[in-house]
Every structure is written in structure tokens, then in C-alpha cells.
Design a protein around this motif. Structure first.
Motif, PDB file in Angstrom:
ATOM      1  N   GLY A  36       5.857  13.019   2.620  1.00 55.29           N
ATOM      2  CA  GLY A  36       6.433  11.665   2.711  1.00 55.29           C
ATOM      3  C   GLY A  36       5.798  10.879   3.849  1.00 55.29           C
ATOM      4  N   THR A  37       5.618  11.543   4.980  1.00 52.37           N
ATOM      5  CA  THR A  37       5.011  10.879   6.147  1.00 52.37           C
ATOM      6  C   THR A  37       3.593  10.412   5.826  1.00 52.37           C
ATOM      7  OG1 THR A  37       6.315  12.263   7.617  1.00 52.37           O
ATOM      8  CG2 THR A  37       4.370  11.208   8.580  1.00 52.37           C
ATOM      9  N   ALA A  38       2.798  11.284   5.196  1.00 52.10           N
ATOM     10  CA  ALA A  38       1.406  10.937   4.870  1.00 52.10           C
ATOM     11  C   ALA A  38       1.347   9.775   3.881  1.00 52.10           C
ATOM     12  CB  ALA A  38       0.697  12.169   4.298  1.00 52.10           C
ATOM     13  N   LEU A  39       2.239   9.782   2.901  1.00 57.69           N
ATOM     14  CA  LEU A  39       2.239   8.696   1.909  1.00 57.69           C
ATOM     15  C   LEU A  39       2.658   7.375   2.556  1.00 57.69           C
ATOM     16  CD1 LEU A  39       3.744  10.664  -1.103  1.00 57.69           C
ATOM     17  CD2 LEU A  39       1.452   9.677  -1.019  1.00 57.69           C
ATOM     18  N   MET A  40       3.657   7.412   3.439  1.00 55.82           N
ATOM     19  CA  MET A  40       4.085   6.178   4.119  1.00 55.82           C
ATOM     20  C   MET A  40       2.971   5.625   5.007  1.00 55.82           C
ATOM     21  SD  MET A  40       6.981   5.005   3.179  1.00 55.82           S
ATOM     22  CE  MET A  40       7.406   3.842   4.496  1.00 55.82           C
ATOM     23  N   LYS A  41       2.220   6.518   5.642  1.00 54.90           N
ATOM     24  CA  LYS A  41       1.095   6.060   6.493  1.00 54.90           C
ATOM     25  C   LYS A  41       0.070   5.311   5.655  1.00 54.90           C
ATOM     26  CE  LYS A  41       0.843   9.106  10.462  1.00 54.90           C
ATOM     27  NZ  LYS A  41       0.635  10.523  10.672  1.00 54.90           N
ATOM     28  N   GLU A  42      -0.208   5.827   4.470  1.00 54.54           N
ATOM     29  CA  GLU A  42      -1.174   5.163   3.584  1.00 54.54           C
ATOM     30  C   GLU A  42      -0.645   3.807   3.128  1.00 54.54           C
ATOM     31  OE1 GLU A  42      -4.159   6.603   4.218  1.00 54.54           O
ATOM     32  OE2 GLU A  42      -4.560   5.760   2.250  1.00 54.54           O
ATOM     33  N   ALA A  43       0.641   3.739   2.823  1.00 63.00           N
ATOM     34  CA  ALA A  43       1.225   2.462   2.393  1.00 63.00           C
ATOM     35  C   ALA A  43       1.128   1.443   3.526  1.00 63.00           C
ATOM     36  CB  ALA A  43       2.673   2.669   1.964  1.00 63.00           C
ATOM     37  N   GLU A  44       1.392   1.894   4.736  1.00 65.70           N
ATOM     38  CA  GLU A  44       1.303   0.989   5.889  1.00 65.70           C
ATOM     39  C   GLU A  44      -0.133   0.489   6.055  1.00 65.70           C
ATOM     40  OE1 GLU A  44       2.806   2.646   9.577  1.00 65.70           O
ATOM     41  OE2 GLU A  44       1.818   1.061  10.733  1.00 65.70           O
ATOM     42  N   ARG A  45      -1.089   1.413   5.910  1.00 66.56           N
ATOM     43  CA  ARG A  45      -2.499   1.026   6.049  1.00 66.56           C
ATOM     44  C   ARG A  45      -2.882   0.019   4.961  1.00 66.56           C
ATOM     45  NH1 ARG A  45      -6.480   1.556   3.389  1.00 66.56           N
ATOM     46  NH2 ARG A  45      -5.590   3.103   1.992  1.00 66.56           N
ATOM     47  N   ALA A  46      -2.462   0.291   3.711  1.00 65.65           N
ATOM     48  CA  ALA A  46      -2.796  -0.615   2.604  1.00 65.65           C
ATOM     49  C   ALA A  46      -2.181  -1.998   2.848  1.00 65.65           C
ATOM     50  CB  ALA A  46      -2.295  -0.033   1.286  1.00 65.65           C
ATOM     51  N   ALA A  47      -0.951  -1.998   3.351  1.00 65.20           N
ATOM     52  CA  ALA A  47      -0.279  -3.281   3.616  1.00 65.20           C
ATOM     53  C   ALA A  47      -1.010  -4.050   4.714  1.00 65.20           C
ATOM     54  CB  ALA A  47       1.175  -3.016   4.005  1.00 65.20           C
ATOM     55  N   ARG A  48      -1.388  -3.349   5.772  1.00 68.00           N
ATOM     56  CA  ARG A  48      -2.131  -4.021   6.861  1.00 68.00           C
ATOM     57  C   ARG A  48      -3.464  -4.556   6.344  1.00 68.00           C
ATOM     58  NH1 ARG A  48       0.082  -3.220  11.923  1.00 68.00           N
ATOM     59  NH2 ARG A  48       1.420  -1.400  12.103  1.00 68.00           N
ATOM     60  N   ASP A  49      -4.172  -3.714   5.550  1.00 66.65           N
ATOM     61  CA  ASP A  49      -5.482  -4.123   5.024  1.00 66.65           C
ATOM     62  C   ASP A  49      -5.357  -5.377   4.152  1.00 66.65           C
ATOM     63  OD1 ASP A  49      -6.587  -2.001   6.304  1.00 66.65           O
ATOM     64  OD2 ASP A  49      -7.069  -0.837   4.509  1.00 66.65           O
ATOM     65  N   ALA A  50      -4.226  -5.497   3.462  1.00 64.34           N
ATOM     66  CA  ALA A  50      -4.021  -6.656   2.584  1.00 64.34           C
ATOM     67  C   ALA A  50      -3.494  -7.865   3.362  1.00 64.34           C
ATOM     68  CB  ALA A  50      -3.045  -6.280   1.470  1.00 64.34           C
ATOM     69  N   GLY A  51      -3.322  -7.697   4.673  1.00 65.88           N
ATOM     70  CA  GLY A  51      -2.861  -8.822   5.505  1.00 65.88           C
ATOM     71  C   GLY A  51      -1.362  -9.053   5.450  1.00 65.88           C
ATOM     72  N   CYS A  52      -0.620  -8.013   5.041  1.00 68.49           N
ATOM     73  CA  CYS A  52       0.841  -8.175   4.949  1.00 68.49           C
ATOM     74  C   CYS A  52       1.457  -8.256   6.336  1.00 68.49           C
ATOM     75  CB  CYS A  52       1.474  -7.011   4.195  1.00 68.49           C
ATOM     76  SG  CYS A  52       1.045  -6.993   2.453  1.00 68.49           S
ATOM     77  N   ARG A  53       2.566  -8.962   6.391  1.00 69.29           N
ATOM     78  CA  ARG A  53       3.303  -9.157   7.632  1.00 69.29           C
ATOM     79  C   ARG A  53       4.449  -8.147   7.733  1.00 69.29           C
ATOM     80  NH1 ARG A  53       7.581 -12.148   8.853  1.00 69.29           N
ATOM     81  NH2 ARG A  53       7.900 -12.698   6.677  1.00 69.29           N
ATOM     82  N   ARG A  54       4.844  -7.647   6.556  1.00 69.72           N
ATOM     83  CA  ARG A  54       6.061  -6.818   6.535  1.00 69.72           C
ATOM     84  C   ARG A  54       5.961  -5.748   5.451  1.00 69.72           C
ATOM     85  NH1 ARG A  54      11.262  -8.067   3.635  1.00 69.72           N
ATOM     86  NH2 ARG A  54      12.915  -7.046   4.797  1.00 69.72           N
ATOM     87  N   LEU A  55       6.361  -4.538   5.834  1.00 72.73           N
ATOM     88  CA  LEU A  55       6.499  -3.429   4.879  1.00 72.73           C
ATOM     89  C   LEU A  55       8.000  -3.209   4.721  1.00 72.73           C
ATOM     90  CD1 LEU A  55       4.832  -1.093   3.450  1.00 72.73           C
ATOM     91  CD2 LEU A  55       5.327   0.259   5.494  1.00 72.73           C
ATOM     92  N   TRP A  56       8.478  -3.136   3.505  1.00 72.85           N
ATOM     93  CA  TRP A  56       9.925  -2.981   3.332  1.00 72.85           C
ATOM     94  C   TRP A  56      10.237  -2.118   2.118  1.00 72.85           C
ATOM     95  CZ3 TRP A  56      13.007  -5.046  -0.749  1.00 72.85           C
ATOM     96  CH2 TRP A  56      12.303  -5.844  -1.667  1.00 72.85           C
ATOM     97  N   LEU A  57      11.467  -1.693   2.049  1.00 70.67           N
ATOM     98  CA  LEU A  57      11.899  -0.874   0.909  1.00 70.67           C
ATOM     99  C   LEU A  57      13.418  -0.845   0.850  1.00 70.67           C
ATOM    100  CD1 LEU A  57      13.040   2.054   2.157  1.00 70.67           C
ATOM    101  CD2 LEU A  57      10.623   2.333   2.616  1.00 70.67           C
ATOM    102  N   ILE A  58      13.878  -0.405  -0.286  1.00 71.00           N
ATOM    103  CA  ILE A  58      15.323  -0.245  -0.509  1.00 71.00           C
ATOM    104  C   ILE A  58      15.634   1.227  -0.707  1.00 71.00           C
ATOM    105  CG2 ILE A  58      17.180  -0.629  -2.206  1.00 71.00           C
ATOM    106  CD1 ILE A  58      16.609  -3.160  -0.651  1.00 71.00           C
TER     107      ILE A  58
END
Ligand SMILES: CC(C)(COP(=O)(O)OP(=O)(O)OC[C@H]1O[C@@H](n2cnc3c(N)ncnc32)[C@H](O)[C@@H]1OP(=O)(O)O)[C@@H](O)C(=O)NCCC(=O)NCCS
Length: 159
Positions: A80-102
Motif C-alpha cells: 500500500g505504501t509503495a502504491l501511494m508513493k507512485e500515486a503521489e509522484r504521478a500527481a506531482r508530475d501532472a502538476g496536481c495541487r492535491r491528492l485526495w481519496l474517500i
């Protein structure tokens, strides 16, 4: 446990759909919206023998990246930790301001996990699961741990 995290490819799509369906339908409901998660961008954790052991699907809308589903098929091994790190990286690379989830109020493991990974509670949508259940009747009234499913908890990380 040894695994790599990769971008999902065409050859992973049938497996992803199977895993989404394990949660009761072809779609998930987040903030009152049906999301066909198997069609989204995804990261997969995979062992050297090609066995897939984790899945994260995500959707970028504007400058926000939502983690739509996250599953570690072997718990507490760092997947889970490794997958979340990748999501954070992808979001940053795409210029996102916020990572969120429900997540939902019953999911004690997830509530702990996200806070330990640097996310904070942005909102609690009281009673929102009742509406989600109208869109997806397979959502149970009570979770396996005995807690009634009732509220959506919105976690966020500002990037
Ligand atoms: C929530 C979830 C994604 C976490 O993934 P994971 O691969 O198990 O998480 P990791 O191994 O990376 O980290 C696990 C954490 O739990 C801790 N842990 C270990 N054993 C534990 C236990 N028995 N109970 C609770 N936590 C435990 C680990 O120490 C680690 O925490 P820390 O590093 O902050 O101390 C996973 O449990 C899961 O797939 N749950 C079912 C699906 C789900 O609910 N998804 C989230 C929907 S929003």
C-alpha cells in the motif's frame, strides 16, 4: 516481500476489472458519483513471478488527483505504501495541487494507514454511504468488523 510497481497496461485490464468486481460491481461510488475504476489509470504491484499483489486506480481532474481504489492483496508488507508513493509522484508530475481519496468510517486499517502516510482528514461526509448504496446496492449495511457503514471520510495531501 519483493515486488515492483508498474503502470497498468492493456494486458492487466481484465484482471483489474475482476478485482473491481470483487467489491460488488463494475464501478465504485465516490462522493455520490459512479466511477468505472477499471477504465482509469492504474499502478500494479507485482512479484518477480508476475503475481499481481496490489492495485491502485486514480483519476486526475484539473489539478486534483483522486485515488479511487487501493488494494494490497497481501497486507502489511509495504505494498500500500509503495502504491501511494507512485500515486503521489504521478500527481506531482501532472502538476496536481492535491491528492485526495474517500474511505468509509468502518475502515480502521485505512484510517490509520492514510494518516501514517501523511494524509489529513479534509471532511467527513456524514451519512453519505446511504446515497452511495442507492447507486450501488451491494454496499453492505455492516462491515466485516461489525461497524455499520455510514460516513465517507475524505483524506487529502496538499502537494
Ligand atoms: C489499507 C491498505 C491499502 C494498506 O496497505 P498495506 O500494504 O497493508 O500497507 P503497508 O504494508 O504499506 O503499511 C501497513 C501499516 O500497517 C501496520 N501494520 C502492521 N500490522 C498491522 C495490523 N495487524 N493491523 C494494523 N496495522 C498493521 C504497518 O506497521 C504499517 O504501518 P506503519 O508503517 O505506519 O507503522 C491495505 O490494508 C488494504 O488493501 N486493505 C483492504 C482494502 C482497503 O480497505 N483499501 C482502502 C480503501 S479506501
Amino acid at each position: 516481500m519483493d515486488f515492483i510497481v508498474k503502470d497498468a497496461g492493456d494486458g492487466d485490464r481484465a484482471w483489474i476489472l475482476e478485482k473491481i468486481r470483487d467489491w460488488g460491481a463494475d464501478f465504485v461510488v465516490t462522493r455520490g458519483r459512479r466511477v468505472y475504476a477499471a477504465e482509469l489509470s492504474a499502478f500494479i504491484a507485482q512479484e518477480a513471478n508476475s503475481k499481481r499483489v496490489g492495485l491502485l486506480t486514480y483519476e486526475i481532474i484539473g489539478d486534483q488527483c483522486e485515488v479511487v481504489t487501493l488494494d494490497a492483496f497481501v497486507q502489511f508488507s509495504g505494498i500500500g505504501t509503495a502504491l501511494m508513493k507512485e500515486a503521489e509522484r504521478a500527481a506531482r508530475d501532472a502538476g496536481c495541487r492535491r491528492l485526495w481519496l474517500i474511505t468509509t468510517n468502518d475502515n480502521i486499517d485505512a484510517i490509520r494507514f492514510y494518516q501514517r502516510r501523511g494524509m489529513t482528514i479534509a471532511a467527513i461526509h456524514i451519512g453519505a454511504v446511504a446515497y452511495s448504496r442507492k447507486l450501488k446496492p451491494s454496499i453492505p449495511e455492516v462491515a466485516a468488523n461489525g461497524i455499520p457503514l455510514r460516513d465517507e471520510i475524505e483524506f487529502e495531501m496538499m502537494l
